[in-house]
Design a protein around this motif. Structure first.
Motif, PDB file in Angstrom:
ATOM      1  N   SER A   1      41.115  26.261  28.827  1.00  0.00           N
ATOM      2  CA  SER A   1      40.518  27.008  27.547  1.00  0.00           C
ATOM      3  C   SER A   1      39.929  25.386  27.128  1.00  0.00           C
ATOM      4  CB  SER A   1      41.303  28.070  27.241  1.00  0.00           C
ATOM      5  OG  SER A   1      41.460  29.044  27.351  1.00  0.00           O
ATOM      6  N   ASN A   2      41.132  24.562  26.660  1.00  0.00           N
ATOM      7  CA  ASN A   2      40.311  23.445  25.901  1.00  0.00           C
ATOM      8  C   ASN A   2      39.542  22.292  26.959  1.00  0.00           C
ATOM      9  OD1 ASN A   2      42.046  22.851  23.177  1.00  0.00           O
ATOM     10  ND2 ASN A   2      43.218  24.138  24.321  1.00  0.00           N
ATOM     11  N   LEU A   3      39.334  22.732  28.065  1.00  0.00           N
ATOM     12  CA  LEU A   3      38.735  22.297  29.216  1.00  0.00           C
ATOM     13  C   LEU A   3      37.147  22.743  28.709  1.00  0.00           C
ATOM     14  CD1 LEU A   3      40.006  21.780  32.341  1.00  0.00           C
ATOM     15  CD2 LEU A   3      39.625  19.556  30.544  1.00  0.00           C
ATOM     16  N   GLN A   4      37.520  23.972  28.394  1.00  0.00           N
ATOM     17  CA  GLN A   4      36.132  24.636  27.875  1.00  0.00           C
ATOM     18  C   GLN A   4      35.874  23.963  26.368  1.00  0.00           C
ATOM     19  OE1 GLN A   4      35.510  28.396  27.082  1.00  0.00           O
ATOM     20  NE2 GLN A   4      33.566  29.757  28.654  1.00  0.00           N
ATOM     21  N   LEU A   5      35.968  24.610  25.818  1.00  0.00           N
ATOM     22  CA  LEU A   5      36.351  23.878  25.122  1.00  0.00           C
ATOM     23  C   LEU A   5      35.719  22.384  24.575  1.00  0.00           C
ATOM     24  CD1 LEU A   5      39.209  25.241  22.489  1.00  0.00           C
ATOM     25  CD2 LEU A   5      36.495  26.130  21.800  1.00  0.00           C
ATOM     26  N   CYS A   6      35.726  21.335  25.989  1.00  0.00           N
ATOM     27  CA  CYS A   6      35.541  19.910  24.851  1.00  0.00           C
ATOM     28  C   CYS A   6      34.487  20.020  26.013  1.00  0.00           C
ATOM     29  CB  CYS A   6      36.309  19.308  25.626  1.00  0.00           C
ATOM     30  SG  CYS A   6      37.818  19.089  24.297  1.00  0.00           S
ATOM     31  N   GLY A   7      33.394  20.885  26.646  1.00  0.00           N
ATOM     32  CA  GLY A   7      32.309  20.496  27.604  1.00  0.00           C
ATOM     33  C   GLY A   7      32.825  20.680  28.542  1.00  0.00           C
ATOM     34  N   TYR A   8      33.502  20.600  29.049  1.00  0.00           N
ATOM     35  CA  TYR A   8      33.449  20.087  30.996  1.00  0.00           C
ATOM     36  C   TYR A   8      33.566  21.435  31.770  1.00  0.00           C
ATOM     37  CZ  TYR A   8      35.807  19.108  34.939  1.00  0.00           C
ATOM     38  OH  TYR A   8      35.521  19.077  36.793  1.00  0.00           O
TER      39      TYR A   8
ATOM     40  N   SER B   1      55.001  24.908  52.249  1.00  0.00           N
ATOM     41  CA  SER B   1      54.253  24.954  53.021  1.00  0.00           C
ATOM     42  C   SER B   1      53.240  24.155  52.450  1.00  0.00           C
ATOM     43  CB  SER B   1      54.264  25.837  54.305  1.00  0.00           C
ATOM     44  OG  SER B   1      53.738  27.215  53.782  1.00  0.00           O
ATOM     45  N   ILE B   2      51.866  23.523  53.009  1.00  0.00           N
ATOM     46  CA  ILE B   2      50.487  23.883  52.532  1.00  0.00           C
ATOM     47  C   ILE B   2      49.629  24.591  52.569  1.00  0.00           C
ATOM     48  CG2 ILE B   2      48.715  22.915  52.954  1.00  0.00           C
ATOM     49  CD1 ILE B   2      50.151  20.638  54.764  1.00  0.00           C
ATOM     50  N   ASP B   3      50.040  25.457  53.115  1.00  0.00           N
ATOM     51  CA  ASP B   3      49.741  26.766  52.768  1.00  0.00           C
ATOM     52  C   ASP B   3      50.108  28.047  52.518  1.00  0.00           C
ATOM     53  OD1 ASP B   3      47.850  27.112  55.955  1.00  0.00           O
ATOM     54  OD2 ASP B   3      49.499  27.476  56.875  1.00  0.00           O
ATOM     55  N   GLU B   4      51.122  28.199  52.083  1.00  0.00           N
ATOM     56  CA  GLU B   4      51.395  28.961  51.149  1.00  0.00           C
ATOM     57  C   GLU B   4      51.147  28.470  49.688  1.00  0.00           C
ATOM     58  OE1 GLU B   4      55.457  30.923  49.535  1.00  0.00           O
ATOM     59  OE2 GLU B   4      56.103  29.486  50.997  1.00  0.00           O
ATOM     60  N   GLY B   5      51.448  27.060  49.647  1.00  0.00           N
ATOM     61  CA  GLY B   5      50.985  26.335  48.233  1.00  0.00           C
ATOM     62  C   GLY B   5      49.757  26.059  47.493  1.00  0.00           C
ATOM     63  N   LEU B   6      48.992  26.521  49.214  1.00  0.00           N
ATOM     64  CA  LEU B   6      47.133  26.358  48.706  1.00  0.00           C
ATOM     65  C   LEU B   6      47.093  27.852  48.585  1.00  0.00           C
ATOM     66  CD1 LEU B   6      44.592  25.303  48.312  1.00  0.00           C
ATOM     67  CD2 LEU B   6      44.573  25.463  51.301  1.00  0.00           C
ATOM     68  N   CYS B   7      47.273  28.560  49.453  1.00  0.00           N
ATOM     69  CA  CYS B   7      47.259  30.189  48.561  1.00  0.00           C
ATOM     70  C   CYS B   7      47.720  30.056  47.084  1.00  0.00           C
ATOM     71  CB  CYS B   7      47.908  31.297  49.620  1.00  0.00           C
ATOM     72  SG  CYS B   7      46.901  31.421  51.370  1.00  0.00           S
ATOM     73  N   LYS B   8      49.078  29.718  46.820  1.00  0.00           N
ATOM     74  CA  LYS B   8      49.338  30.590  45.583  1.00  0.00           C
ATOM     75  C   LYS B   8      48.863  29.610  44.469  1.00  0.00           C
ATOM     76  CE  LYS B   8      54.467  30.859  46.808  1.00  0.00           C
ATOM     77  NZ  LYS B   8      54.488  32.325  46.452  1.00  0.00           N
ATOM     78  N   ALA B   9      48.745  28.204  45.012  1.00  0.00           N
ATOM     79  CA  ALA B   9      47.730  27.753  43.765  1.00  0.00           C
ATOM     80  C   ALA B   9      46.109  28.620  44.039  1.00  0.00           C
ATOM     81  CB  ALA B   9      47.452  26.986  44.112  1.00  0.00           C
ATOM     82  N   VAL B  10      45.476  28.987  44.242  1.00  0.00           N
ATOM     83  CA  VAL B  10      43.876  29.295  45.103  1.00  0.00           C
ATOM     84  C   VAL B  10      44.709  31.237  43.809  1.00  0.00           C
ATOM     85  CG1 VAL B  10      42.089  31.047  45.781  1.00  0.00           C
ATOM     86  CG2 VAL B  10      43.584  28.682  46.900  1.00  0.00           C
ATOM     87  N   ARG B  11      45.676  31.696  43.961  1.00  0.00           N
ATOM     88  CA  ARG B  11      45.550  32.436  43.540  1.00  0.00           C
ATOM     89  C   ARG B  11      45.365  33.078  42.055  1.00  0.00           C
ATOM     90  NH1 ARG B  11      48.395  34.354  48.496  1.00  0.00           N
ATOM     91  NH2 ARG B  11      50.037  33.906  47.482  1.00  0.00           N
ATOM     92  N   PHE B  12      46.511  31.629  42.302  1.00  0.00           N
ATOM     93  CA  PHE B  12      47.273  32.000  40.249  1.00  0.00           C
ATOM     94  C   PHE B  12      46.108  31.103  39.482  1.00  0.00           C
ATOM     95  CE2 PHE B  12      47.893  28.913  36.882  1.00  0.00           C
ATOM     96  CZ  PHE B  12      49.230  29.227  36.169  1.00  0.00           C
ATOM     97  N   LEU B  13      44.943  30.177  39.649  1.00  0.00           N
ATOM     98  CA  LEU B  13      43.855  29.542  38.970  1.00  0.00           C
ATOM     99  C   LEU B  13      42.563  30.897  39.304  1.00  0.00           C
ATOM    100  CD1 LEU B  13      43.704  26.027  40.340  1.00  0.00           C
ATOM    101  CD2 LEU B  13      44.712  26.667  37.890  1.00  0.00           C
ATOM    102  N   GLN B  14      42.614  32.040  40.528  1.00  0.00           N
ATOM    103  CA  GLN B  14      41.298  32.678  40.180  1.00  0.00           C
ATOM    104  C   GLN B  14      41.315  33.368  39.319  1.00  0.00           C
ATOM    105  OE1 GLN B  14      41.209  34.129  44.334  1.00  0.00           O
ATOM    106  NE2 GLN B  14      40.115  33.467  44.944  1.00  0.00           N
ATOM    107  N   ASN B  15      42.593  33.631  38.710  1.00  0.00           N
ATOM    108  CA  ASN B  15      43.282  34.834  37.475  1.00  0.00           C
ATOM    109  C   ASN B  15      42.344  34.123  36.648  1.00  0.00           C
ATOM    110  OD1 ASN B  15      43.560  36.686  39.549  1.00  0.00           O
ATOM    111  ND2 ASN B  15      45.868  36.233  39.341  1.00  0.00           N
ATOM    112  N   ILE B  16      42.909  33.048  36.325  1.00  0.00           N
ATOM    113  CA  ILE B  16      42.711  32.146  35.059  1.00  0.00           C
ATOM    114  C   ILE B  16      41.220  31.815  34.477  1.00  0.00           C
ATOM    115  CG2 ILE B  16      45.432  32.881  34.351  1.00  0.00           C
ATOM    116  CD1 ILE B  16      45.586  29.417  34.940  1.00  0.00           C
ATOM    117  N   ILE B  17      41.019  31.156  35.843  1.00  0.00           N
ATOM    118  CA  ILE B  17      39.791  29.849  35.408  1.00  0.00           C
ATOM    119  C   ILE B  17      38.180  30.535  34.662  1.00  0.00           C
ATOM    120  CG2 ILE B  17      38.769  30.882  37.958  1.00  0.00           C
ATOM    121  CD1 ILE B  17      37.830  27.818  38.242  1.00  0.00           C
ATOM    122  N   ILE B  18      37.688  29.775  34.136  1.00  0.00           N
ATOM    123  CA  ILE B  18      36.834  30.366  33.327  1.00  0.00           C
ATOM    124  C   ILE B  18      35.451  29.878  33.759  1.00  0.00           C
ATOM    125  CG2 ILE B  18      35.308  30.412  31.176  1.00  0.00           C
ATOM    126  CD1 ILE B  18      37.934  29.769  29.804  1.00  0.00           C
ATOM    127  N   GLU B  19      35.187  30.730  34.597  1.00  0.00           N
ATOM    128  CA  GLU B  19      33.818  30.855  35.741  1.00  0.00           C
ATOM    129  C   GLU B  19      32.119  30.491  34.693  1.00  0.00           C
ATOM    130  OE1 GLU B  19      33.987  33.871  37.792  1.00  0.00           O
ATOM    131  OE2 GLU B  19      35.346  33.197  39.733  1.00  0.00           O
TER     132      GLU B  19
END
Length: 322
Positions: free
Chosen positions: A273-280, A294-312
């Protein structure tokens, strides 16, 4: 904002195989390693610049997966006191800039670099305290004789070739490691210099990423999504400076983690949210360096986590009562 991945985590796979995995996860923007520490497994600038056929095949693969490239990553130390090492990193940086120009990519990511303590040095010397006074003399020499002159010239080269954003990852061990040092170099060189905002390297230094985002408003050119878990028990005994190997997770003061495993959802919501507030409004690029999974698990968890909270959608919200 868009979700991206630093694709060198799949350096053992082809670019086609890697993009197939990423697109299956809903990720169609990538940051490609193009030299230096990230390697050239998916993108070798010298090869792609010299062979038009290979360049066309490279672009065809990207188009096949409907994938865009947000940045080229070429982290290195072009100020290394060993002239051969420095020259290799410098060559990688300049070739990445030329490829970025050809591709229409405006962002190249790297480190500021760190010289030695004199012209006769063999190894880099990262200064972290002002006393004894020898350290301040080293620091002054590094910045005035090496760091600023190099990046003035390299920055001009980048701008000449359409790369208007050199994004420094603020990383301990290099001259630029926090907002203050980033802004100091930006003031000396110009706005071609900005930050690759990777909170994982700030967290263990005791820096609040949100405070850092606000201090760097207008100077954040790229963002890495990587987390850090600080071990309260180990730091209570030995502090945060730690030279133990990254694989010794149980005894280290801190370790890199997949987003959400160092800090929770509320923490990352506030950061985004603060990235957005600062114009990023560019990308959150997942960098996987979690030794717990593992790479596969770490990546999948990161994608799922961020897909829920990223401001598109970065457009101002409409309040029903306004």
């Amino acid at each position: 904002m868009k979700l991206s991945v630093l694709a060198n985590l799949y350096g053992s796979k082809t670019l086609d195989e890697t993009l197939d995995i990423l697109s299956s996860l809903g990720v169609n923007t990538v940051e490609l390693g193009a030299g230096g520490y990230p390697g050239k497994a998916h993108c070798d600038p010298a090869e792609l610049l010299a062979d038009e056929g290979k360049y066309k095949a490279f672009q065809k693969t990207l188009k096949k997966h409907k994938t865009t490239v947000c940045a080229l990553a070429v982290h290195g130390n072009a100020l290394h006191p060993d002239a051969k090492i420095a020259a290799a990193f410098d060559k990688d940086f300049r070739e990445a800039v030329l490829l970025a120009e050809k591709m229409g990519v405006d962002t190249v990511i790297t480190f500021s670099g760190c010289p030695g303590d004199s012209e006769g040095s063999k190894y880099p010397n990262w200064v972290t305290c002002p006393w004894p006074e020898d350290f301040l003399k080293i620091l002054e020499w590094q910045w005035n004789e090496k760091l600023i002159p190099y990046w003035r010239e390299a920055g001009a080269f980048a701008k000449k070739h359409g790369v208007t954003r050199i994004a420094f990852e603020m990383h301990p061990g290099f001259c630029v490691y926090n907002p203050e040092t980033l802004l100091r170099l930006r003031e000396a060189v110009g706005d071609v210099i900005g930050a690759n905002f990777d909170p994982s390297h700030l967290i263990w230094q005791g820096i609040d990423p949100v405070a850092a985002i606000r201090a760097l408003k207008g100077a954040i050119y790229h963002v890495h999504a990587k987390d850090t878990k600080v071990d309260a028990y180990n730091t209570a005994v030995n502090g945060v400076l730690d030279t133990k190997h990254y694989s010794d997770e149980l005894h280290r003061a801190w370790v890199f983690r997949t987003v959400g495993y160092g800090n929770g959802e509320s923490y990352w919501r506030d950061l985004i949210s603060n990235l957005q507030l600062c114009g990023y409004d560019r990308v959150l690029s997942i960098e996987h360096e979690d030794s717990f999974m593992s790479i596969d698990e770490g990546l999948c968890k990161a994608v799922r986590f961020l897909q829920n909270i990223i401001i598109e959608d970065n457009k101002p919200g409409t309040m029903s009562w306004a």
